[in-house]
Design an enzyme around this catalytic site. Structure first.
Site, PDB file in Angstrom:
ATOM      1  N   LYS A 151      -1.795   4.463 -17.336  1.00 21.28           N
ATOM      2  CA  LYS A 151      -1.607   4.760 -15.910  1.00 21.28           C
ATOM      3  C   LYS A 151      -0.455   3.932 -15.343  1.00 21.28           C
ATOM      4  CE  LYS A 151      -6.361   6.293 -15.376  1.00 21.28           C
ATOM      5  NZ  LYS A 151      -7.735   6.089 -14.904  1.00 21.28           N
ATOM      6  N   GLN A 205     -11.040   1.427 -12.362  1.00 23.60           N
ATOM      7  CA  GLN A 205     -11.320   2.085 -13.638  1.00 23.60           C
ATOM      8  C   GLN A 205     -12.814   2.033 -13.927  1.00 23.60           C
ATOM      9  OE1 GLN A 205      -9.091   3.808 -15.356  1.00 23.60           O
ATOM     10  NE2 GLN A 205     -10.497   4.350 -16.985  1.00 23.60           N
ATOM     11  N   ASP A 263      -8.431   8.846  -7.000  1.00 16.79           N
ATOM     12  CA  ASP A 263      -9.288   9.422  -8.048  1.00 16.79           C
ATOM     13  C   ASP A 263     -10.093  10.611  -7.522  1.00 16.79           C
ATOM     14  OD1 ASP A 263      -9.256   8.459 -10.687  1.00 16.79           O
ATOM     15  OD2 ASP A 263     -10.236   6.583 -10.113  1.00 16.79           O
TER      16      ASP A 263
HETATM   17  N1  GUN Z   1     -12.902   6.532 -16.452  1.00 18.66           N
HETATM   18  C1  GUN Z   1     -12.785   7.676 -17.158  1.00 18.66           C
HETATM   19  N2  GUN Z   1     -12.040   8.575 -16.494  1.00 18.66           N
HETATM   20  C2  GUN Z   1     -11.665   7.982 -15.338  1.00 18.66           C
HETATM   21  C3  GUN Z   1     -10.874   8.400 -14.227  1.00 18.66           C
HETATM   22  O1  GUN Z   1     -10.353   9.508 -14.157  1.00 18.66           O
HETATM   23  N3  GUN Z   1     -10.727   7.476 -13.236  1.00 18.66           N
HETATM   24  C4  GUN Z   1     -11.298   6.251 -13.273  1.00 18.66           C
HETATM   25  N4  GUN Z   1     -11.104   5.446 -12.243  1.00 18.66           N
HETATM   26  N5  GUN Z   1     -12.038   5.839 -14.285  1.00 18.66           N
HETATM   27  C5  GUN Z   1     -12.219   6.696 -15.308  1.00 18.66           C
END
Ligand code: GUN
Length: 280
Positions: free
Chosen positions: A52, A96, A119
């Site tokens: 990311k 996350q 998100d």
């Molecule tokens: N963990 C697995 N997929 C995601 C996601 O799309 N966003 C976040 N914040 N955590 C995750």
């Protein structure tokens, strides 16, 4: 042979579009900034978070990185989120998941300012999606809609079946397909005669979380198959929830693993970061 839906290519196109938008915003004196919070050192999460941040750097979005120890208390995490909510220069906040067991994920998601919820997990974002109002859309399902549209696959009027009802993928996926005028069925672990239901699908979205569970008996001839799963098989190679070798000869289009849905999640996160400027 089926059309292979190329998530690597489509995600690269979206990142280029975002990069252009960021350059235009920067030229007007507006910067875009994403705060990324990771609690603990789960190796898979570290890979995702690293990717990311790399994507941010590529498209010109600034990223602030908060790597907190596993023992961080919920209060400390909520205090950091409150601080970032108050910072005008931070446009997006991403925590996350999964979080360590002693932290209430729902409370953390609710603490994020919905205007910074890139998100799309906040109840306000989910509610807005359900009633067709502007807001952030969860990145993986939003990416799947882009994959379909940019591959020339019509959704309106189609029988769409989603396997899985998670808050992150299955539920928002169903709502998005409905918004595109699909006829949507959501299946789950208690669905009876799953194969009968999935064999109705013109578009089958698979997010069950079981390696290669979906074989050709689940798939109608000529269906479009979207595979959200990602696992390591017995030879340490990546595979999805769909048995690709078995299913691909009978479908009209399919996403590979890797290189299908996976790269779209981060591309749509970058897109959401730019949208945060519009929503703010
Ligand atoms: N963990 C697995 N997929 C995601 C996601 O799309 N966003 C976040 N914040 N955590 C995750």
């Amino acid at each position: 042979m089926p059309q292979i839906i190329d998530g690597k290519l489509i995600s690269a196109q979206i990142k280029e579009e975002v990069k252009e938008k960021v350059a235009k915003l920067n030229a007007q004196g507006t910067r875009v900034c994403l705060a990324v919070i990771q609690v603990g050192t789960d190796p898979a999460s570290s890979v995702y978070v690293g990717n990311k941040k790399k994507a941010c750097a590529y498209v010109g979005i600034e990223s602030l990185s908060y790597e907190l120890p596993e023992q961080t208390s919920q209060e400390e995490l909520l205090a950091l989120i409150a601080e970032l909510n108050g910072k005008a220069e931070v446009n997006g906040i991403l925590v996350q998941l999964p979080l360590p067991g002693h932290i209430d994920e729902d409370a953390v998601i609710r603490a994020i300012d919905p205007k910074k919820d890139v998100d799309g997990f906040h109840p306000q974002s989910v509610g807005a999606l359900c009633i067709g109002q502007p807001g952030f859309v969860s990145c993986t399902p939003a990416g799947i809609i882009e994959l379909l549209k940019r591959s020339g696959i019509e959704i309106a009027g189609k029988e769409c079946v989603v396997i899985g009802r998670s808050n992150i993928v299955g539920k928002p996926m169903a709502i998005l397909l409905l918004r595109e005028n699909g006829t949507v069925t959501v299946t789950h672990s208690r669905t009876r005669n799953l194969k009968e239901v999935t064999r109705r699908a013109d578009i089958l979205v698979v997010a069950v979380g079981k390696p290669r569970m979906i074989t050709r008996e689940y798939v109608k001839e000529g269906a479009v198959v979207i595979d959200v799963g990602i696992h390591r098989n017995e030879n340490n190679r990546l595979c999805g929830d769909v048995d690709y070798e078995d299913v691909s000869p009978v479908c009209s289009a399919i996403t590979p693993v890797p290189g299908g849905v996976g790269p779209m999640t981060i591309a749509m996160l970058m897109y959401n970061c730019v949208r945060s400027i519009e929503l703010q």
